[in-house]
Structure formats: C-alpha cells, structure tokens
Write a protein that holds these residues in place. Sequence first.
Motif, mmCIF file in Angstrom:
data_model
loop_
_atom_site.group_PDB
_atom_site.id
_atom_site.type_symbol
_atom_site.label_atom_id
_atom_site.label_comp_id
_atom_site.label_asym_id
_atom_site.label_seq_id
_atom_site.Cartn_x
_atom_site.Cartn_y
_atom_site.Cartn_z
ATOM 1 N N ARG A 16 2.398 -83.501 -65.790
ATOM 2 C CA ARG A 16 1.248 -82.608 -65.654
ATOM 3 C C ARG A 16 0.129 -83.273 -64.855
ATOM 4 N N SER A 19 0.986 -82.915 -61.228
ATOM 5 C CA SER A 19 0.903 -81.564 -60.679
ATOM 6 C C SER A 19 -0.448 -80.918 -60.868
ATOM 7 N N GLN A 21 -1.864 -80.029 -63.749
ATOM 8 C CA GLN A 21 -1.947 -79.113 -64.862
ATOM 9 C C GLN A 21 -2.769 -79.743 -65.975
ATOM 10 N N TYR A 88 12.129 -69.060 -63.570
ATOM 11 C CA TYR A 88 11.410 -70.239 -63.129
ATOM 12 C C TYR A 88 11.444 -70.400 -61.620
ATOM 13 N N PRO A 90 10.209 -70.700 -58.060
ATOM 14 C CA PRO A 90 8.868 -70.963 -57.558
ATOM 15 C C PRO A 90 8.363 -69.817 -56.697
ATOM 16 N N GLU A 241 9.618 -77.614 -63.221
ATOM 17 C CA GLU A 241 8.454 -77.415 -64.070
ATOM 18 C C GLU A 241 8.724 -78.018 -65.445
ATOM 19 N N SER A 285 10.540 -85.606 -64.051
ATOM 20 C CA SER A 285 10.901 -84.337 -64.669
ATOM 21 C C SER A 285 12.318 -84.341 -65.217
#
Length: 419
Positions: A16, A19, A21, A88, A90, A241, A285
Amino acid sequence: MPNGDNWQSDVLRDLRGASGQPEPQPRPQGDPAAGAGQPHGVPAQGQASGQASGQAYGHPQQPVPQPPAPQEAYPGQPGVTGQPPQSYAPQQPQQPQQPQQPAAPAATRPRPRTPDSRPVVDKQFAGAGLKPRHGEPLSGRALRALRRTVSSSAAREVAGATATAEVLQQAVTTGRQIAVTSIRGGAGKTTVAALLGTTYAHYRHDPTLIVEADPALGSLPLRLGAQALRWTTGDVAGIVEPQMSLLDVTGYLVQLPDNAWLLPGSQGQIGAMLDTKGYEKVMVSLRRYFGVTVVDCETLPAEVARVALSAAQARVLAAPATLEGISSTYAVLEWMRGLPRHVIEGTVVAVTEMVPHTGLDTDRAAGALKATGAKVHVLPYDRHLAAGGTIRTELLAHATRQAATRLAAEVFQLSQKRR
C-alpha cells in the motif's frame, strides 16, 4: 523484511505504501480476516495454497476452486486462464474533464486491452527441433545400472536422496525468494533457474512461482515447456492489487506441471521493459501466495538484478566452467565480501559445464571460490541440457539430476536462515 507472525501485515503495508493507498484501520477483535498470515506447515497435496481476500498460502481452509479452462495450456496440464479476472481487471485512468461535467460512472470506464496470446516458438521453427536426446549415453546408463546391482551403493544413494528430499520439503512461514543471475550471458543462468524451479515444484506441496525478470528475449518459457504467453511481469505490475486471491493471481500466470506457475518477462518481443518499481511491486504482492519463488534475473550489473539479489533470501550465481568465467566470478565474490556478511553467506555458485571437456580443473576452481565464503556446486555437462529447448527431467543424466537436487536443497537451506 517481514518477521514473526505479522509478516503478512508487513507485506500489505509495503504494497500500500508503494501504491499510495492509505493504511487500513485495525479490524475489531473477532474479525475472521484479522488472523490471516499465521505461520503454518506445508499444506497437504492437492489442497489450495491460498484463500480469497489476501490470505496467506497454505492455510487449511476450504479448497480454492481451480481456474476456468484455458485458451492456451501446458501440454497435458490444466491451463491458464486467457482473460483477466473481471472483478480485478485494471481500469484506465479517466480523461480530465471540465469542472462542471460529472465524472463518468466507474462501470463505464474502459478496461485495458488484454494482450494477444503469442506462441513461445514461431510456427516456422516449431518443427525444426530434432527429437531430444537423453543426457547420458546408453553405455553409461547400462554401466551405472550394473555397478548398482553388484555393489552396495544403491542403499546409500537412496538414503542420501531421502535426506535431500526432507530438506526440500521443509515448511515455510513466509515465501522464500531465490534470485539467479550471472555476470554475462551464456553462463547457464536460465537453465539453472529452470532446474531449481522444477525441482522445488516436484518436491514441495505448496505452489512454486518462477519469475522471468529478464525481459530481453529470455528463454525461460521455452526451457520450462510453455506453449503460449499473454501476460508479462511488466503487465502484472500494473494489475496486481492487495485484495486479490490466489485464484485471481493465477489467472495472469502460465501453469506448469507439479503446481508450478510461470510469470514471463516478455512475449518474445524486443523492447520489453521492466523497471525496479514494477519488479518490487510484483514481488511484494506475489510472495505471500507461493512457498518458493525463483527469479531468473538479468545479468549483472543490471539494476533489476541488483534489486532482486538484495531482496532475495538466497542467491545463485551461475558461472561457466572456463578459466575466464571462474576468474570473473571470483572477482564478483570478492566484491560481495565487502557487503553485509549475510550476502556472501547466502550465495551459491553454480559452475556449469557447457561442453564435455572444459579444460578446467573444476575441483581446484571450486576450492578457490569457496575460500570467499560462498557455497559452490558443479553442474556437469549434460547432452540434453546442452541441446537447448524444453527441459525434460526424465531425460537428464543421473549425475545431473543429483547435482540439481543437491543445489536446490543447499539454496533452500540458506534461504531459511534469512528472514
């Protein structure tokens, strides 16, 4: 680096942060998702190695359903899904609009184009390959069988193989990353990476991932027997993700035998790119889904290769069994001695014999390399490996199979020492 029982939270926090987030709020006590990521043993054969919504691989939960039938597949194996998971997939960033105009609904935003599937070997060359040869001549196989019959070496050989298998089957609490590189092309780097990946997939019950972090027309898919490619490491970097499940992730991978998965670096095209940021995002990930990840890196001193070596728990440096190759590898190991001690201690040199008679005293060369603190294994000449093409383990010479298994066990043990 993840540690203790909270390693999965560390992984998600790193992702996170990369990215942009926001950090999630702590879950209330009793939330069933709050306990994901506890250390565990190797799952039973046939069990799913991960659960939806970001759980770590290997929990004894309900089995995850297999991916849908593929459009391209490894021969005789369940295939990879040809389209990305719909939930999911993108989305392209929305085009700038005037302040007075409302933004388009999320459901109407276009998804990125799914890459076309490309064959690993061009059709005009598909029939050019000859029948693969066995790595060991028939006379050598017959002589070895006779020696085993009249001597007591068979029992010792079985005992040694059993001990090696026990090492390879050790449980892990977090995914182990093993980086394979070399100082120049033609050193057998990709061959070593393919042998390691297939060995771990054969002995272990949890999923094994083989990543091609060398996008410059790498041969790893061909060596592993993949038939067609669609998604690449660079593509997945823009898709993955934190909330994806193992089933979602494997939709972008190529399935191989023995619960192994391949993430190729390119589709055989010149100009494919992979930067360090994309590589780091993919590895952070995916490492929680797979027990062991083998990375076929670029040759040194490429930037992605340096990042992969520093992030891995163990490193393999492929060196050709030539005077020049050994001398250059020794210089690299001497440089590694100036880095933190765990770097050289977690490095194994795989000396690869590319021709039957190398003109090099491999025992003496290995002794000089071991003096630096690195481990050394010799991968003997094998007619099957030397021919290129898809590696068929049943055609490898007996000595080659033994050497590859011992190498894989040594590297795995080193990776277990580094958290």
